[in-house]
Motif scaffolding. Structure first.
Motif, mmCIF file in Angstrom:
data_model
loop_
_atom_site.group_PDB
_atom_site.id
_atom_site.type_symbol
_atom_site.label_atom_id
_atom_site.label_comp_id
_atom_site.label_asym_id
_atom_site.label_seq_id
_atom_site.Cartn_x
_atom_site.Cartn_y
_atom_site.Cartn_z
ATOM 1 N N LEU A 118 1.140 -1.388 0.108
ATOM 2 C CA LEU A 118 0.215 -0.264 0.197
ATOM 3 C C LEU A 118 0.759 1.257 -0.159
ATOM 4 C CD1 LEU A 118 -2.657 -0.938 2.134
ATOM 5 C CD2 LEU A 118 -3.244 -0.113 0.189
ATOM 6 N N MET A 119 2.126 1.424 0.488
ATOM 7 C CA MET A 119 2.302 2.393 1.379
ATOM 8 C C MET A 119 3.418 2.219 -0.763
ATOM 9 S SD MET A 119 4.330 2.298 4.544
ATOM 10 C CE MET A 119 5.684 3.542 4.622
ATOM 11 N N ARG A 120 4.332 1.566 -1.447
ATOM 12 C CA ARG A 120 4.353 1.775 -2.377
ATOM 13 C C ARG A 120 3.897 1.882 -3.727
ATOM 14 N NH1 ARG A 120 9.042 -2.252 -4.422
ATOM 15 N NH2 ARG A 120 9.862 -0.367 -5.662
ATOM 16 N N GLU A 121 2.742 1.431 -3.553
ATOM 17 C CA GLU A 121 1.561 2.065 -4.321
ATOM 18 C C GLU A 121 1.394 3.750 -4.370
ATOM 19 O OE1 GLU A 121 -3.014 1.194 -4.980
ATOM 20 O OE2 GLU A 121 -1.836 -0.608 -4.377
ATOM 21 N N SER A 122 1.659 3.960 -3.098
ATOM 22 C CA SER A 122 0.492 5.572 -2.429
ATOM 23 C C SER A 122 1.849 6.381 -3.665
ATOM 24 C CB SER A 122 0.657 5.213 -1.067
ATOM 25 O OG SER A 122 -0.872 4.653 -1.204
ATOM 26 N N LEU A 123 2.523 5.646 -2.919
ATOM 27 C CA LEU A 123 4.202 6.966 -2.993
ATOM 28 C C LEU A 123 4.296 7.084 -4.722
ATOM 29 C CD1 LEU A 123 6.270 5.808 -0.352
ATOM 30 C CD2 LEU A 123 5.733 7.872 -0.647
ATOM 31 N N ALA A 124 4.410 5.364 -5.949
ATOM 32 C CA ALA A 124 4.225 5.770 -6.751
ATOM 33 C C ALA A 124 3.540 6.878 -7.754
ATOM 34 C CB ALA A 124 4.511 4.095 -7.437
ATOM 35 N N TYR A 125 2.567 6.396 -6.867
ATOM 36 C CA TYR A 125 1.520 7.302 -7.460
ATOM 37 C C TYR A 125 1.586 8.822 -7.900
ATOM 38 C CZ TYR A 125 -3.380 9.004 -8.523
ATOM 39 O OH TYR A 125 -4.756 10.057 -8.666
ATOM 40 N N HIS A 126 2.919 9.052 -7.475
ATOM 41 C CA HIS A 126 3.168 10.542 -7.716
ATOM 42 C C HIS A 126 4.206 10.904 -8.004
ATOM 43 C CE1 HIS A 126 -0.187 12.287 -4.779
ATOM 44 N NE2 HIS A 126 -0.494 10.691 -3.807
ATOM 45 N N THR A 127 5.152 9.692 -7.507
ATOM 46 C CA THR A 127 6.874 9.912 -8.228
ATOM 47 C C THR A 127 7.300 9.536 -7.827
ATOM 48 O OG1 THR A 127 8.868 11.400 -9.210
ATOM 49 C CG2 THR A 127 7.486 11.405 -6.585
ATOM 50 N N GLY A 128 8.276 8.503 -9.020
ATOM 51 C CA GLY A 128 9.241 7.156 -8.456
ATOM 52 C C GLY A 128 10.137 7.110 -7.851
ATOM 53 N N ILE A 129 10.745 8.629 -7.294
ATOM 54 C CA ILE A 129 11.770 8.554 -6.914
ATOM 55 C C ILE A 129 11.236 8.280 -4.941
ATOM 56 C CG2 ILE A 129 11.851 10.858 -6.401
ATOM 57 C CD1 ILE A 129 14.998 10.754 -6.768
ATOM 58 N N ALA A 130 10.427 8.887 -5.295
ATOM 59 C CA ALA A 130 9.350 8.164 -3.623
ATOM 60 C C ALA A 130 8.816 6.940 -3.043
ATOM 61 C CB ALA A 130 7.950 8.999 -3.107
ATOM 62 N N ASP A 131 8.903 5.974 -4.768
ATOM 63 C CA ASP A 131 9.232 4.692 -4.449
ATOM 64 C C ASP A 131 9.987 4.333 -3.499
ATOM 65 O OD1 ASP A 131 7.613 2.320 -4.532
ATOM 66 O OD2 ASP A 131 9.149 2.136 -6.207
ATOM 67 N N VAL A 132 11.084 4.560 -4.828
ATOM 68 C CA VAL A 132 12.655 4.133 -4.394
ATOM 69 C C VAL A 132 13.460 4.349 -3.061
ATOM 70 C CG1 VAL A 132 15.016 4.440 -5.180
ATOM 71 C CG2 VAL A 132 13.589 4.103 -7.245
ATOM 72 N N ALA A 133 12.720 5.619 -2.521
ATOM 73 C CA ALA A 133 13.230 6.520 -1.620
ATOM 74 C C ALA A 133 13.023 4.982 0.173
ATOM 75 C CB ALA A 133 13.506 7.357 -1.109
ATOM 76 N N LEU A 134 12.262 4.576 -0.511
ATOM 77 C CA LEU A 134 10.884 3.326 0.355
ATOM 78 C C LEU A 134 11.353 1.750 -0.118
ATOM 79 C CD1 LEU A 134 9.264 2.665 3.038
ATOM 80 C CD2 LEU A 134 8.050 2.662 0.499
ATOM 81 N N SER A 135 11.652 1.810 -1.079
ATOM 82 C CA SER A 135 11.822 0.073 -1.213
ATOM 83 C C SER A 135 13.236 -0.461 -1.121
ATOM 84 C CB SER A 135 11.151 0.540 -3.248
ATOM 85 O OG SER A 135 12.087 0.982 -3.457
ATOM 86 N N GLU A 136 13.779 0.908 -1.947
ATOM 87 C CA GLU A 136 15.706 0.493 -1.695
ATOM 88 C C GLU A 136 16.079 0.064 0.181
ATOM 89 O OE1 GLU A 136 16.892 -1.337 -4.066
ATOM 90 O OE2 GLU A 136 15.201 -0.481 -6.124
ATOM 91 N N PRO A 137 15.732 0.949 0.733
ATOM 92 C CA PRO A 137 16.353 0.171 2.147
ATOM 93 C C PRO A 137 15.567 -0.287 2.343
ATOM 94 C CG PRO A 137 16.268 3.053 2.323
ATOM 95 C CD PRO A 137 15.515 2.227 0.511
ATOM 96 N N TRP A 138 14.482 -0.975 2.377
ATOM 97 C CA TRP A 138 13.636 -1.625 3.342
ATOM 98 C C TRP A 138 14.090 -3.253 2.070
ATOM 99 C CZ3 TRP A 138 10.394 -5.918 1.393
ATOM 100 C CH2 TRP A 138 9.572 -6.480 2.162
ATOM 101 N N LEU A 139 14.126 -3.373 1.396
ATOM 102 C CA LEU A 139 14.604 -4.373 0.993
ATOM 103 C C LEU A 139 16.674 -4.834 1.268
ATOM 104 C CD1 LEU A 139 15.256 -6.855 -1.259
ATOM 105 C CD2 LEU A 139 16.454 -5.428 -3.359
ATOM 106 N N ALA A 140 17.029 -3.555 1.524
ATOM 107 C CA ALA A 140 18.262 -3.943 2.182
ATOM 108 C C ALA A 140 18.430 -4.589 3.666
ATOM 109 C CB ALA A 140 19.107 -2.799 2.889
#
Length: 391
Positions: free
Chosen positions: A79-101
């Protein structure tokens, strides 16, 4: 969003629905100022810290700041990735890459490792990076050439890693390297502080999406014994497990792109007049909009089914995760493409939302396991089921 009825699906509970409502305002406030930002690790860190300050990062790591094992809820991250990516890709990247690590630490870290690293990650004091791919080893994890050798009471790492997000700016790298042998059972995962003097940024890789990626060289990085994450030889299993859990959320991010593209296309169709009437009145445009809406629901069903199976059913989701990533990323590409078509010449003007999404969405069909690899994973599971059924 044009349609939020999916929040009533049984895959989600009341807590997720409340989260989605909260995200509508917060995601816009956090992400909108950076719409169009590209490959900027400083921006990504700022967004991560804002998410931390609002308590979102605590939620995606199971709500624990201490050394206790986390219970990962994939629906929350989706839900967080979907909501952030709706606005801009860099917001999704900012969340997803640290989460994966951070995910391998949450999954396999000792209480001491979780206490040392997860708390600063969750609080925004640490941005971690996932260092798996190498120049000659991408999807083929077993082919990595990096080495970790015993060094007194600790380890010495020699590695070259590429396609690493936040390369050169991360505070912690989760590095996968072979431990004195060959094959998939000889790989370990190591926690390497970002300020280790043996780390060299070889170069950044300019890419279409807003990922800040680059190549790193780890030269004789000396680490204590407790830098090993999990048991020796379990690194590959840990990497694959993390990617398995990551893939449905990749689909969720592209679902955000697709929903935004549909909203942009609907607004364009309602306002654009051609040959004396709004283009929304033409059946060809209506057909496009209908197919976009159907595709989005198909993607959402597969994404949230995979997340639900992990969160609630508690079963392995390799097959379902691959289906979710494959379908959602491919569908999102088509939806965004149709949105550009509905915009006409205006859709290819630099900086128009659908033009930006067209560039940003393409890489998701490759990153974190290309569509072709997802098909192989699905086929392997389908064939295994067939053999069982005829045994």
């Amino acid at each position: 969003m044009a349609d939020a009825t999916y929040l009533d699906w049984p895959f989600l509970d009341d807590g997720h629905r409340r989260l989605a409502e909260r995200l509508r305002g917060d995601a816009a406030a956090i992400a909108r100022p950076y719409e169009g930002a590209h490959g900027d690790a400083v921006v990504a860190r700022s967004i991560w810290q804002q998410l931390c300050a609002r308590g979102y990062t605590q939620a995606i790591f199971g709500g624990r700041r201490d050394g206790a094992a986390a219970r990962i809820d994939l629906r929350t991250l989706a839900l967080m990735r979907e909501s952030l990516a709706y606005h801009t890709g860099i917001a999704d990247v900012a969340l997803s890459e640290p989460w994966l690590a951070g995910l391998p630490i949450a999954l396999a870290g000792t209480p001491e490792q979780r206490d040392r690293w997860l708390a600063p990650i969750i609080e925004g004091r640490c941005v971690p990076a996932f260092a798996l791919s190498e120049p000659a080893a991408g999807t083929d994890v077993a082919a990595i050439a990096s080495r970790a050798e015993p060094d007194g009471n600790g380890w010495r790492i020699r590695a070259t890693k590429t396609w690493t997000s936040n390369a050169g700016t991360a505070d912690l790298y989760v590095v996968f390297a072979k431990i004195g042998g060959e094959g998939s059972n000889a790989i370990g995962a190591f926690l390497v502080p970002g300020d280790d003097p043996g780390i060299e940024l070889v170069g950044r890789i300019p890419v279409m999406p807003p990922h800040a990626v680059g190549t790193l060289r780890f030269s004789d990085c000396r680490l204590p014994a407790d830098a090993l994450l999990g048991a020796p030889g379990q690194g590959m299993a840990l990497a694959l497990r993390a990617l398995e859990l990551f893939r449905p959320t990749v689909g969720a991010a592209t679902l955000g792109f697709a929903r935004r593209a549909l909203d942009e296309a609907l607004a364009r169709a309602a306002s654009r007049v051609a040959f004396g009437k709004r283009i929304a009145e033409y059946q060809l445009i209506q057909q496009k909009l209908a197919e976009m809406a159907v595709g989005i629901d198909r993607a959402a069903l597969l994404v949230y089914r995979a997340c639900w199976m992990h969160d609630v059913a508690g079963v392995p989701i390799a097959r379902e995760a691959a289906m979710a990533k494959l379908a959602a990323t491919e569908i999102a590409q088509r939806v965004v493409d149709e949105a550009v078509q509905i915009f006409g010449a205006s859709g290819v003007v630099k900086g128009v939302p659908v033009e930006r999404m067209y560039r940003e969405v393409r890489a998701f069909r490759i990153f974190d396991g290309a569509s072709d690899i997802q098909k192989l994973i699905i086929a392997r599971h389908v064939l295994a089921s067939e053999r069982v059924n005829h045994a």
